[in-house]
Design a protein around this motif. Structure first.
Motif, PDB file in Angstrom:
ATOM      1  N   LEU A 469     -13.460  13.979 -12.419  1.00  0.00           N
ATOM      2  CA  LEU A 469     -12.288  14.784 -12.779  1.00  0.00           C
ATOM      3  C   LEU A 469     -12.705  16.184 -13.226  1.00  0.00           C
ATOM      4  O   LEU A 469     -12.025  17.174 -12.914  1.00  0.00           O
ATOM      5  N   ALA A 470     -13.816  16.286 -13.968  1.00  0.00           N
ATOM      6  CA  ALA A 470     -14.297  17.602 -14.398  1.00  0.00           C
ATOM      7  C   ALA A 470     -14.695  18.451 -13.195  1.00  0.00           C
ATOM      8  O   ALA A 470     -14.369  19.655 -13.125  1.00  0.00           O
ATOM      9  N   LEU A 471     -15.405  17.868 -12.244  1.00  0.00           N
ATOM     10  CA  LEU A 471     -15.799  18.602 -11.037  1.00  0.00           C
ATOM     11  C   LEU A 471     -14.574  19.002 -10.219  1.00  0.00           C
ATOM     12  O   LEU A 471     -14.518  20.111  -9.677  1.00  0.00           O
ATOM     13  N   SER A 472     -13.594  18.106 -10.144  1.00  0.00           N
ATOM     14  CA  SER A 472     -12.374  18.419  -9.384  1.00  0.00           C
ATOM     15  C   SER A 472     -11.591  19.539 -10.041  1.00  0.00           C
ATOM     16  O   SER A 472     -11.071  20.434  -9.354  1.00  0.00           O
ATOM     17  N   SER A 473     -11.496  19.509 -11.363  1.00  0.00           N
ATOM     18  CA  SER A 473     -10.697  20.520 -12.062  1.00  0.00           C
ATOM     19  C   SER A 473     -11.272  21.914 -11.893  1.00  0.00           C
ATOM     20  O   SER A 473     -10.542  22.904 -11.981  1.00  0.00           O
ATOM     21  N   GLN A 474     -12.589  22.023 -11.642  1.00  0.00           N
ATOM     22  CA  GLN A 474     -13.224  23.327 -11.468  1.00  0.00           C
ATOM     23  C   GLN A 474     -13.378  23.714 -10.002  1.00  0.00           C
ATOM     24  O   GLN A 474     -14.000  24.723  -9.687  1.00  0.00           O
ATOM     25  N   GLY A 475     -12.829  22.908  -9.107  1.00  0.00           N
ATOM     26  CA  GLY A 475     -12.870  23.249  -7.697  1.00  0.00           C
ATOM     27  C   GLY A 475     -14.204  23.005  -7.022  1.00  0.00           C
ATOM     28  O   GLY A 475     -14.408  23.438  -5.883  1.00  0.00           O
ATOM     29  N   LEU A 476     -15.122  22.297  -7.706  1.00  0.00           N
ATOM     30  CA  LEU A 476     -16.431  22.053  -7.107  1.00  0.00           C
ATOM     31  C   LEU A 476     -16.382  20.953  -6.051  1.00  0.00           C
ATOM     32  O   LEU A 476     -17.186  20.940  -5.119  1.00  0.00           O
ATOM     33  N   ILE A 477     -15.483  20.008  -6.211  1.00  0.00           N
ATOM     34  CA  ILE A 477     -15.267  18.997  -5.176  1.00  0.00           C
ATOM     35  C   ILE A 477     -13.767  18.895  -4.925  1.00  0.00           C
ATOM     36  O   ILE A 477     -12.952  19.161  -5.809  1.00  0.00           O
ATOM     37  N   GLY A 478     -13.420  18.533  -3.697  1.00  0.00           N
ATOM     38  CA  GLY A 478     -12.019  18.414  -3.338  1.00  0.00           C
ATOM     39  C   GLY A 478     -11.528  16.980  -3.400  1.00  0.00           C
ATOM     40  O   GLY A 478     -12.272  16.050  -3.723  1.00  0.00           O
ATOM     41  N   PHE A 479     -10.275  16.803  -3.059  1.00  0.00           N
ATOM     42  CA  PHE A 479      -9.646  15.486  -3.120  1.00  0.00           C
ATOM     43  C   PHE A 479     -10.312  14.521  -2.145  1.00  0.00           C
ATOM     44  O   PHE A 479     -10.544  13.350  -2.464  1.00  0.00           O
ATOM     45  N   TYR A 480     -10.638  15.023  -0.947  1.00  0.00           N
ATOM     46  CA  TYR A 480     -11.280  14.174   0.048  1.00  0.00           C
ATOM     47  C   TYR A 480     -12.636  13.655  -0.439  1.00  0.00           C
ATOM     48  O   TYR A 480     -13.088  12.593  -0.031  1.00  0.00           O
ATOM     49  N   THR A 481     -13.306  14.425  -1.284  1.00  0.00           N
ATOM     50  CA  THR A 481     -14.619  14.021  -1.793  1.00  0.00           C
ATOM     51  C   THR A 481     -14.484  13.153  -3.041  1.00  0.00           C
ATOM     52  O   THR A 481     -15.268  12.221  -3.253  1.00  0.00           O
ATOM     53  N   ALA A 482     -13.499  13.459  -3.882  1.00  0.00           N
ATOM     54  CA  ALA A 482     -13.348  12.753  -5.159  1.00  0.00           C
ATOM     55  C   ALA A 482     -13.025  11.274  -4.953  1.00  0.00           C
ATOM     56  O   ALA A 482     -13.541  10.415  -5.682  1.00  0.00           O
ATOM     57  N   VAL A 483     -12.178  10.963  -3.965  1.00  0.00           N
ATOM     58  CA  VAL A 483     -11.746   9.569  -3.796  1.00  0.00           C
ATOM     59  C   VAL A 483     -12.910   8.658  -3.389  1.00  0.00           C
ATOM     60  O   VAL A 483     -13.070   7.568  -3.968  1.00  0.00           O
ATOM     61  N   PRO A 484     -13.777   9.025  -2.433  1.00  0.00           N
ATOM     62  CA  PRO A 484     -14.948   8.174  -2.166  1.00  0.00           C
ATOM     63  C   PRO A 484     -15.858   8.009  -3.387  1.00  0.00           C
ATOM     64  O   PRO A 484     -16.436   6.929  -3.584  1.00  0.00           O
ATOM     65  N   THR A 549       2.612  11.599  -5.656  1.00  0.00           N
ATOM     66  CA  THR A 549       2.166  12.483  -6.732  1.00  0.00           C
ATOM     67  C   THR A 549       2.691  13.885  -6.474  1.00  0.00           C
ATOM     68  O   THR A 549       2.662  14.359  -5.332  1.00  0.00           O
ATOM     69  N   PRO A 550       3.182  14.574  -7.487  1.00  0.00           N
ATOM     70  CA  PRO A 550       3.697  15.937  -7.292  1.00  0.00           C
ATOM     71  C   PRO A 550       2.593  16.900  -6.889  1.00  0.00           C
ATOM     72  O   PRO A 550       1.444  16.763  -7.299  1.00  0.00           O
ATOM     73  N   ARG A 563      -4.228  14.793 -11.270  1.00  0.00           N
ATOM     74  CA  ARG A 563      -3.298  13.659 -11.210  1.00  0.00           C
ATOM     75  C   ARG A 563      -3.454  12.905  -9.898  1.00  0.00           C
ATOM     76  O   ARG A 563      -3.324  11.680  -9.852  1.00  0.00           O
ATOM     77  N   HIS A 564      -3.737  13.623  -8.821  1.00  0.00           N
ATOM     78  CA  HIS A 564      -3.945  12.947  -7.539  1.00  0.00           C
ATOM     79  C   HIS A 564      -5.145  12.018  -7.601  1.00  0.00           C
ATOM     80  O   HIS A 564      -5.088  10.872  -7.131  1.00  0.00           O
ATOM     81  N   VAL A 565      -6.251  12.496  -8.180  1.00  0.00           N
ATOM     82  CA  VAL A 565      -7.453  11.658  -8.278  1.00  0.00           C
ATOM     83  C   VAL A 565      -7.184  10.453  -9.175  1.00  0.00           C
ATOM     84  O   VAL A 565      -7.568   9.313  -8.859  1.00  0.00           O
ATOM     85  N   ALA A 566      -6.524  10.688 -10.322  1.00  0.00           N
ATOM     86  CA  ALA A 566      -6.222   9.580 -11.241  1.00  0.00           C
ATOM     87  C   ALA A 566      -5.317   8.552 -10.569  1.00  0.00           C
ATOM     88  O   ALA A 566      -5.528   7.338 -10.698  1.00  0.00           O
ATOM     89  N   ASN A 567      -4.302   9.019  -9.833  1.00  0.00           N
ATOM     90  CA  ASN A 567      -3.398   8.084  -9.164  1.00  0.00           C
ATOM     91  C   ASN A 567      -4.084   7.363  -8.018  1.00  0.00           C
ATOM     92  O   ASN A 567      -3.774   6.197  -7.737  1.00  0.00           O
ATOM     93  N   ALA A 568      -5.031   8.030  -7.338  1.00  0.00           N
ATOM     94  CA  ALA A 568      -5.799   7.358  -6.285  1.00  0.00           C
ATOM     95  C   ALA A 568      -6.609   6.221  -6.883  1.00  0.00           C
ATOM     96  O   ALA A 568      -6.706   5.128  -6.301  1.00  0.00           O
ATOM     97  N   HIS A 569      -7.184   6.449  -8.060  1.00  0.00           N
ATOM     98  CA  HIS A 569      -7.947   5.415  -8.756  1.00  0.00           C
ATOM     99  C   HIS A 569      -7.044   4.219  -9.081  1.00  0.00           C
ATOM    100  O   HIS A 569      -7.410   3.058  -8.834  1.00  0.00           O
ATOM    101  N   SER A 570      -5.864   4.508  -9.636  1.00  0.00           N
ATOM    102  CA  SER A 570      -4.946   3.429 -10.012  1.00  0.00           C
ATOM    103  C   SER A 570      -4.410   2.696  -8.788  1.00  0.00           C
ATOM    104  O   SER A 570      -4.401   1.464  -8.734  1.00  0.00           O
ATOM    105  N   LEU A 571      -3.964   3.471  -7.788  1.00  0.00           N
ATOM    106  CA  LEU A 571      -3.314   2.866  -6.627  1.00  0.00           C
ATOM    107  C   LEU A 571      -4.292   2.012  -5.830  1.00  0.00           C
ATOM    108  O   LEU A 571      -3.918   0.938  -5.329  1.00  0.00           O
TER     109      LEU A 571
END
Length: 827
Positions: A469-484, A549-550, A563-571
């Motif tokens: 989440l920290a890396l995502s919030s700073q734009g270092l990794i994207g959504f496609y990378t965070a979910v794997p 997710t909005p 929120r997208h990463v957190a919801n991907a984790h939950s879903l």
């Protein structure tokens, strides 16, 4: 395939997902009215420069936002993007000969996308100088427009600049071209460093004339602090012989360079991670102690069906905020015989859902509450004398430390989003597909592997999620990378349960294996789904997360990515549970196939105690009470067999009594050691008082076996001397035996049934036993006087009565300790 209860669970989970989406603000961006237009905070394209005739590499991008919307828990709230709003881009000076695309003219109108973004590309013309573009809302002229500035005819010398703090970058400057593309010679260029992070920065030459190539360069010493350094270059055209109207007009040109101290950044990052982990553990411990006495009542639901097991697992993990702790606890329950394998699988399924609460909490961005929570929690821990207030304070303090560590990690990672070296390194793992293409299979696999290994190393799935989440919030990794990476985190967290199962019985190891198989199976089919673009050209699962997710996470700047990463984790975990819940029996059979059944599955003599339960003192104490009862029952069996041996001569009991005595002795050592370990845990006053009572009861229970062993020795004396006890003596022993069995039953009713205290009844029976012993002794003396009994036989008989009397004393002690146990456990 699915039972009615399973279908109900699916419905409840689906409803939960809908509610979660609602809490996250699931209303469409189209329903909002615009409130402002701003330069895109991630990639506006403002301040670019290039040669005449070039198309600038970055489009000019704005974001249209609505008014501030309050958050779920109040606070300052946030703005949301507004889609479908017309934005007009217009070049203010047509003499610059620049054009906009779409339109290929000096003006262009574009509608905002789902992310509220609108953009145009700029082609520079035969002109040298500043080009200003105005972006305004077509239907909302009252909203203040924004301005872009780009520079035509200027090349930056030294882009993607980076160096260590206080390092010197060489030959930084500009190349300036005349409108016809020839070098602009003898222009005055003034270099100036900015303040802030550039503290201590300097340049070797403040004033430089452009040479025959149109170049003016200087050496730039970076500042002493980590962060972005800024250098500006002012250009003046004071060339003699050039008409005033033909002179070039170029305002300040800015250079940025990233100053890094990698050693300090690693130390701060690890320190932030340590604070995060410590806060996570403290919050988990506090919540666990608050819920400790309720855990057994939760466990009672587990015996009903697998659906309730899932809910219990999610509830426990949500309460104690640690999937590792709950899975280790589950392995301990299985090892102690509290749960069957199928029940444990249900709990593990639920634990995977409960652990996603951590990511949801972090995604709420509650950093502002960190310091108040630390302050209030510390005061509650130090000032209050009530244990529950202390535990609540510990929870708040841990909550604050968790977000403090998260802030530390985010702050130190923030400069890296501008570091060319780190950006290029993270691009090696970037799973974002090309336009119209697929995610890269090798990179997706590497991200899953990286998430797994990271979680194995730090032994905390929450820490890995926090880093992602920290890396995502700073734009270092994207959504496609965070979910794997999150999928890998789910696999890596299973190592904790497998480590906990080392040394446990085979059923506990099967439970840990089920946890691994569950997460590996989920990651495997999710890996396949990454290459199924059935949701508007996006992978089906990622499209589902974006729909629920909005914000448009597939947009240019990945709106609301946390929120997208957190919801991907939950879903993911909810979907995985729904798919696997109907196959818990098959999963259990697979575990039995991999770890086959053996006759000897337990090396320890302990039946109910399990080291993994030490983290839940209330349950550990309840199990200790069961172990004491187990010892007492063994002592009762030995006492009855010793009486049968003396009275009836059943020689087969001789061996069983001695073998059982060895077991009772081992039980005493292991139970006492366990209770000593338990005393080192954080216990409340009543729990602390219970441990000495149990230790005394263990010692008394061990003495039961000693007296039975002594009875065996008396039998051997009878056998050796070929003596026979008179019938009256045998009847006396039988009466004592029956009387002692009544005491045993009183103890069982107190400890097992939780009924009324039995201490007073035990004391009454003890007085009766003393009277019986006096009467038996007097009758025996009279038999000796009448010559009806041999002296040697009489000595053995009196010793037997003495041992039975001592058994009665030990049972009285245990009954009195049982009253203490009942008072504590029923409180």
């Amino acid at each position: 395939m699915f039972s009615r209860s399973t279908i109900r669970l699916i419905g409840v989970m689906a409803l939960t997902c809908c509610i979660l989406s609602g809490l996250n603000g699931c209303d469409s961006a189209k329903t909002r009215l615009p409130d402002r237009v701003i330069l895109d905070i991630h990639a506006s394209g403002n301040g670019q420069s290039g040669k005449q005739g070039e198309i600038l590499p970055l489009p000019l991008r704005v974001t249209v936002e609505g008014p501030v919307e309050p958050g779920l828990f109040g606070g300052k709230g946030d703005r949301r993007a507004v889609a479908g709003v017309g934005v007009r881009f217009e070049i203010l000076d047509p003499a610059s000969r620049a054009t906009l695309t779409p339109g290929e003219g000096t003006a262009a109108e574009v509608s905002t996308d789902r992310a509220g973004s609108a953009s145009v590309s700029v082609a520079l013309g035969a002109y040298t100088g500043d080009v200003e573009i105005l972006a305004s809302l077509v239907e909302y002229p009252d909203i203040e427009p924004v301005r872009f500035r780009v520079v035509s005819g200027v090349d930056i010398l030294g882009s993607n600049l980076e160096g260590a703090v206080s390092a010197t970058l060489h030959d930084v400057g500009v190349r300036i071209l005349n409108p016809d593309g020839t070098p602009a010679e003898n222009l005055d260029v003034y270099f100036r460093t900015e303040s802030g992070k550039s503290s201590g920065a300097d340049v070797s030459s403040l004033h430089v004339l452009t040479d025959s190539k149109g170049e003016a360069t200087t050496d730039w010493k970076l500042g002493k602090e980590i962060g972005i350094n800024t250098l500006s270059a002012e250009v003046e055209d004071r060339r003699p012989g050039v008409a005033l109207e033909e002179r070039l007009s170029i305002r300040s040109i800015e250079f940025t360079a990233m100053a890094l101290d990698k050693q300090q950044m690693i130390i701060v990052l690890l320190g932030g991670l340590a604070i995060f982990l410590f806060g996570m553990k403290m919050m988990s411990d506090g919540l666990q102690r608050l819920a400790d006495k309720r855990l057994r009542s939760v466990l009672q639901f587990l015996t009903q069906n697998r659906v309730m097991a899932v809910f219990a697992g999610a509830m426990i993990t949500g309460l104690i905020q640690s999937s590792s702790a709950s899975t280790v606890m589950t392995v301990g329950f299985v090892n102690a015989g509290l749960l069957s394998l199928q029940q444990a699988i249900g709990v593990i399924f639920g634990a995977n859902i409960g652990t996603t609460v951590t990511a949801q909490i972090i995604a709420f961005k509650l950093e502002e509450l960190a310091y108040p929570a630390i302050c209030i929690g510390l005061v509650m821990m130090m000032a209050s004398r009530r244990v529950h207030i202390k535990y609540l304070g510990e929870t708040l303090l841990g909550f604050g430390l968790l977000f403090l560590g998260m802030m530390g990690m985010s702050d130190i990672l923030k400069p890296l989003s501008h570091s060319p070296e780190f950006i290029s390194w993270f691009q090696l793992f970037d799973c974002t597909p090309a336009e119209g293409g697929f995610m890269h299979p090798g990179r997706v696999f590497m991200c899953i592997l990286t998430g797994t290994l990271t979680t194995v190393v730090v032994q905390s799935s929450s820490a890995t999620v926090g880093l992602v989440l920290a890396l995502s919030s700073q734009g270092l990794i994207g959504f496609y990378t965070a979910v794997p990476l999150i999928l890998g985190d789910n696999i890596g967290t299973t190592i904790t349960a497998n480590l906990a199962a080392i040394g446990a019985n085979r059923n506990a190891r099967r439970a840990a294996l089920a946890h691994t198989l569950f997460n590996v199976f989920g990651a495997c089919y999710m890996y396949v789904l990454f290459f199924v673009p059935l949701w508007d050209g996006h992978p089906v699962f990622l499209g589902l997360v974006d729909w629920a997710t909005p914000g448009d996470v597939f947009g240019a700047h990945e709106e609301n990515i946390l929120r997208h990463v957190a919801n991907a984790h939950s879903l993911f975990n909810v979907v995985n549970v729904i798919i696997c819940l109907g196959f818990t029996g098959l999963l259990a059979r697979m575990c039995y196939l991999i770890i086959p059944y053996q006759d000897t599955e337990r090396d320890s003599v302990l039946v109910y105690l399990e080291p993994k339960l030490l983290s839940t003192p209330s349950i550990a104490l309840q199990q200790a009470v069961k172990e004491v009862v187990y010892m007492v029952r063994k002592g009762q069996k030995s006492m009855n067999e010793s009486c049968d041996l003396l009275c009836d001569g059943k020689e087969e009991y001789e061996t069983s009594i001695l073998e059982r005595e060895d077991v009772i002795d081992r039980l005493q050592k292991e139970v006492t050691a366990y209770l000593v370990d338990l005393s080192q845990a954080k216990l409340d006053g009543s729990q602390s008082a219970l441990i000495p009572a149990l230790i005394h009861a263990v010692n008394d229970a061990e003495r039961l076996g000693d007296h039975a062993e002594a009875q065996v020795e008396l039998y051997l004396l009878l056998k050796e001397g070929k003596f026979v006890l008179p019938e009256e003596s045998k009847q006396d022993i039988r009466k004592c035996q029956a009387h002692l069995n009544e005491k045993f039953e009183i103890i069982y009713k107190t400890l097992e049934d939780g009924k009324m205290p039995g201490g007073s009844k035990a004391r009454k029976l003890d007085r009766q036993l003393q009277n019986m012993m006096r009467d038996f002794t007097e009758a025996h003396v009279q038999r000796l006087e009448r010559g009806e009994c041999e002296v040697q036989t009489g000595v053995i008989y009196l010793d037997a009565l003495a041992h039975l009397e001592r058994v009665g004393d030990h049972l009285l002690n245990i009954a009195e300790r049982a009253d203490t146990v009942l008072a504590v456990t029923s409180a």
